[in-house]
Design an enzyme around this catalytic site. Structure first.
Site, PDB file in Angstrom:
ATOM      1  N   GLU A 155      87.663  10.602 -70.331  1.00 18.04           N
ATOM      2  CA  GLU A 155      87.719  10.479 -71.787  1.00 18.04           C
ATOM      3  C   GLU A 155      86.764  11.534 -72.351  1.00 18.04           C
ATOM      4  O   GLU A 155      85.587  11.562 -71.999  1.00 18.04           O
ATOM      5  CB  GLU A 155      87.230   9.058 -72.120  1.00 18.04           C
ATOM      6  N   SER A 168      78.984   5.812 -71.635  1.00 21.23           N
ATOM      7  CA  SER A 168      80.185   5.006 -71.853  1.00 21.23           C
ATOM      8  C   SER A 168      80.196   4.358 -73.232  1.00 21.23           C
ATOM      9  O   SER A 168      81.132   3.653 -73.562  1.00 21.23           O
ATOM     10  CB  SER A 168      80.302   3.942 -70.760  1.00 21.23           C
ATOM     11  N   ASN A 218      86.216   1.703 -73.506  1.00 22.50           N
ATOM     12  CA  ASN A 218      85.340   0.525 -73.534  1.00 22.50           C
ATOM     13  C   ASN A 218      85.497  -0.315 -74.791  1.00 22.50           C
ATOM     14  O   ASN A 218      85.125  -1.486 -74.803  1.00 22.50           O
ATOM     15  CB  ASN A 218      83.891   0.940 -73.310  1.00 22.50           C
ATOM     16  N   HIS A 261      83.471  11.320 -70.181  1.00 24.48           N
ATOM     17  CA  HIS A 261      83.326   9.955 -69.652  1.00 24.48           C
ATOM     18  C   HIS A 261      84.316   9.714 -68.506  1.00 24.48           C
ATOM     19  O   HIS A 261      85.515   9.563 -68.732  1.00 24.48           O
ATOM     20  CB  HIS A 261      83.552   8.959 -70.806  1.00 24.48           C
TER      21      HIS A 261
HETATM   22  N1  CAA Z   1      85.155   5.419 -54.037  1.00 21.04           N
HETATM   23  C1  CAA Z   1      86.107   6.211 -53.532  1.00 21.04           C
HETATM   24  N2  CAA Z   1      87.330   5.761 -53.191  1.00 21.04           N
HETATM   25  C2  CAA Z   1      87.580   4.458 -53.344  1.00 21.04           C
HETATM   26  C3  CAA Z   1      86.622   3.565 -53.844  1.00 21.04           C
HETATM   27  C4  CAA Z   1      85.350   4.093 -54.202  1.00 21.04           C
HETATM   28  N3  CAA Z   1      84.382   3.338 -54.689  1.00 21.04           N
HETATM   29  N4  CAA Z   1      87.169   2.322 -53.891  1.00 21.04           N
HETATM   30  C5  CAA Z   1      88.420   2.435 -53.422  1.00 21.04           C
HETATM   31  N5  CAA Z   1      88.671   3.722 -53.109  1.00 21.04           N
HETATM   32  C6  CAA Z   1      89.927   4.271 -52.598  1.00 21.04           C
HETATM   33  C7  CAA Z   1      90.237   3.710 -51.244  1.00 21.04           C
HETATM   34  O1  CAA Z   1      89.644   4.490 -50.238  1.00 21.04           O
HETATM   35  C8  CAA Z   1      91.756   3.790 -51.204  1.00 21.04           C
HETATM   36  O2  CAA Z   1      92.146   5.118 -50.887  1.00 21.04           O
HETATM   37  P1  CAA Z   1      93.509   5.414 -50.088  1.00 21.04           P
HETATM   38  O3  CAA Z   1      94.627   4.855 -50.915  1.00 21.04           O
HETATM   39  O4  CAA Z   1      93.506   6.901 -49.999  1.00 21.04           O
HETATM   40  O5  CAA Z   1      93.351   4.710 -48.775  1.00 21.04           O
HETATM   41  C9  CAA Z   1      92.170   3.554 -52.655  1.00 21.04           C
HETATM   42  O6  CAA Z   1      90.996   3.811 -53.446  1.00 21.04           O
HETATM   43  C10 CAA Z   1      92.608   2.148 -52.869  1.00 21.04           C
HETATM   44  O7  CAA Z   1      91.554   1.319 -52.441  1.00 21.04           O
HETATM   45  P2  CAA Z   1      91.757  -0.071 -51.687  1.00 21.04           P
HETATM   46  O8  CAA Z   1      93.043  -0.042 -50.926  1.00 21.04           O
HETATM   47  O9  CAA Z   1      90.501  -0.410 -50.972  1.00 21.04           O
HETATM   48  O10 CAA Z   1      91.809  -1.160 -52.805  1.00 21.04           O
HETATM   49  P3  CAA Z   1      92.701  -1.261 -54.074  1.00 21.04           P
HETATM   50  O11 CAA Z   1      94.091  -0.820 -53.848  1.00 21.04           O
HETATM   51  O12 CAA Z   1      92.436  -2.617 -54.573  1.00 21.04           O
HETATM   52  O13 CAA Z   1      92.071  -0.213 -55.106  1.00 21.04           O
HETATM   53  C11 CAA Z   1      90.598   0.227 -56.865  1.00 21.04           C
HETATM   54  C12 CAA Z   1      90.720  -0.270 -55.450  1.00 21.04           C
HETATM   55  C13 CAA Z   1      91.051   1.672 -56.968  1.00 21.04           C
HETATM   56  C14 CAA Z   1      89.127   0.129 -57.235  1.00 21.04           C
HETATM   57  C15 CAA Z   1      91.519  -0.668 -57.763  1.00 21.04           C
HETATM   58  O14 CAA Z   1      91.233  -2.019 -57.543  1.00 21.04           O
HETATM   59  C16 CAA Z   1      91.385  -0.378 -59.223  1.00 21.04           C
HETATM   60  O15 CAA Z   1      91.989   0.537 -59.745  1.00 21.04           O
HETATM   61  N6  CAA Z   1      90.601  -1.200 -59.931  1.00 21.04           N
HETATM   62  C17 CAA Z   1      90.348  -1.023 -61.349  1.00 21.04           C
HETATM   63  C18 CAA Z   1      89.273   0.015 -61.553  1.00 21.04           C
HETATM   64  C19 CAA Z   1      89.037   0.257 -63.004  1.00 21.04           C
HETATM   65  O16 CAA Z   1      89.612  -0.337 -63.895  1.00 21.04           O
HETATM   66  N7  CAA Z   1      88.106   1.180 -63.281  1.00 21.04           N
HETATM   67  C20 CAA Z   1      87.737   1.528 -64.617  1.00 21.04           C
HETATM   68  C21 CAA Z   1      86.516   0.791 -64.969  1.00 21.04           C
HETATM   69  S1  CAA Z   1      86.042   1.158 -66.618  1.00 21.04           S
HETATM   70  C22 CAA Z   1      85.005   2.424 -66.462  1.00 21.04           C
HETATM   71  O17 CAA Z   1      84.700   2.926 -65.436  1.00 21.04           O
HETATM   72  C23 CAA Z   1      84.480   2.909 -67.750  1.00 21.04           C
HETATM   73  C24 CAA Z   1      83.172   2.386 -68.121  1.00 21.04           C
HETATM   74  O18 CAA Z   1      82.489   3.075 -68.847  1.00 21.04           O
HETATM   75  C25 CAA Z   1      82.693   1.040 -67.779  1.00 21.04           C
END
Ligand code: CAA
Length: 291
Positions: free
Chosen positions: A157, A124, A195, A145
């Protein structure tokens, strides 16, 4: 040589933590045979068990048939170390965000993989050019990524190192698209695009918290309801892993040489305390009582 998408049937993933397991899951759901490796059979097995749990949730929700789950899991084999990935047609490294570790793993992947097989890294923040340089096939090394949680997030990415060949880049793009992802391309610069934007946000939320401007809940609610972010920066940092966030912040700070990328002390202290976020049960929030 695995120089066309049709020649790629087996994807190898090195690292069975949350990112590696997520990549393995998406690859198996995309119809590929998957080798999922970690340092021990127990850790590789645990990664596969985590995938089984995720898929089980989809079955419970009626979004996946039990037979389809079984078929997906049947395509994943847990193996040990880079050597276990030798049969792979495309290898993705998803180990801890540590430059010395990644260099070592790329020496091992280069030794294990057939000539011409692409070696991608899910780093990342660390330079693809630097990682590629330790291999005998720098033109076949690329950044791929994925975002966390991998099965849900649409973006991959793609990062070209200085040495990355055009066909390596094109094949990696095509593979990401076949996995159902949307791609962006970044130059090889610390933190790449996502990031470069995200870590200063998380850092600033940490400064706001340590300066007592508001509670963690206030800061996160501000981002969720005030900016329409799906998660606040502190809870997102807990999801990513505070150790990973700190490692990326330190790369940005060191490599870009600008104090605006410095990590807040509160983040460093949480990591020192072993409070790495959800995966350890405690980060900016306490998850001990949550499922
Ligand atoms: N694995 C698989 N599926 C998951 C999951 C996981 N860890 N967490 C949630 N889900 C799925 C759920 O099963 C649900 O699926 P359905 O719609 O089919 O039922 C869906 O995602 C939505 O989940 P929830 O209803 O439980 O909760 P939510 O609507 O709040 O969504 C989330 C959860 C998708 C994590 C959402 O909060 C989100 O998009 N958060 C931001 C995540 C983000 O920004 N990620 C990028 C991080 S940066 C990065 O990764 C780069 C780096 O290098 C650091």
């Amino acid at each position: 040589m695995s120089d066309t998408l049709e020649n790629i049937t087996t994807i190898g993933v090195l690292g069975a933590g949350q990112m590696g397991a997520g990549i393995a899951q998406v690859a198996a759901q995309g119809g590929f045979t998957v080798l999922l490796a970690d340092v021990s059979q127990a850790r590789a097995d645990a990664g596969k068990a985590g995938i089984a749990k995720q898929l089980g949730r989809l079955v419970e929700k009626g979004k996946l048939a039990a037979e389809a789950r079984d078929a997906i899991l049947g395509r994943i084999t847990a193996v040990v170390g880079a050597a276990g990935l030798a049969p792979g047609d495309f290898l993705v490294e998803a180990a801890t965000e540590n430059i010395e570790l990644k260099k070592q793993l790329f020496v091992e992947l280069d030794r294990a993989a057939r000539p011409g097989v692409i070696l991608a890294t899910n780093t990342s923040s660390i330079s693809i050019t630097l990682i590629a340089a330790v291999t005998g096939r720098p033109e076949r090394v690329v950044g791929m990524h994925f975002m966390n949680p991998v099965p849900v997030m649409k973006l991959v990415e793609i990062i070209r190192g200085l040495q990355t060949a055009d066909d390596t880049y094109q094949l990696t793009l095509a593979l990401a698209h076949k996995l159902g992802k949307t791609t962006i391309t970044s130059k090889d610069c610390p933190g790449f695009l996502v990031n470069r934007i995200l870590i200063p946000l998380i850092n600033e939320a940490g400064f706001a918290l340590q300066e007592g401007l508001g509670s963690a809940e206030d800061i996160d609610t501000g981002a969720k309801l005030g900016l329409n972010h799906p998660m606040g920066p502190l809870e997102l940092a807990d999801l990513i892993g505070l150790d990973t966030c700190l490692a990326i912040a330190d790369v940005l700070h060191r490599e870009l040489g600008d104090d605006k990328y410095r990590a807040p002390n509160i983040l460093r202290m949480h990591v020192a305390a072993g409070w790495h976020g959800r995966k350890t049960g405690r980060g900016f929030y306490n998850y001990a009582s949550k499922p």
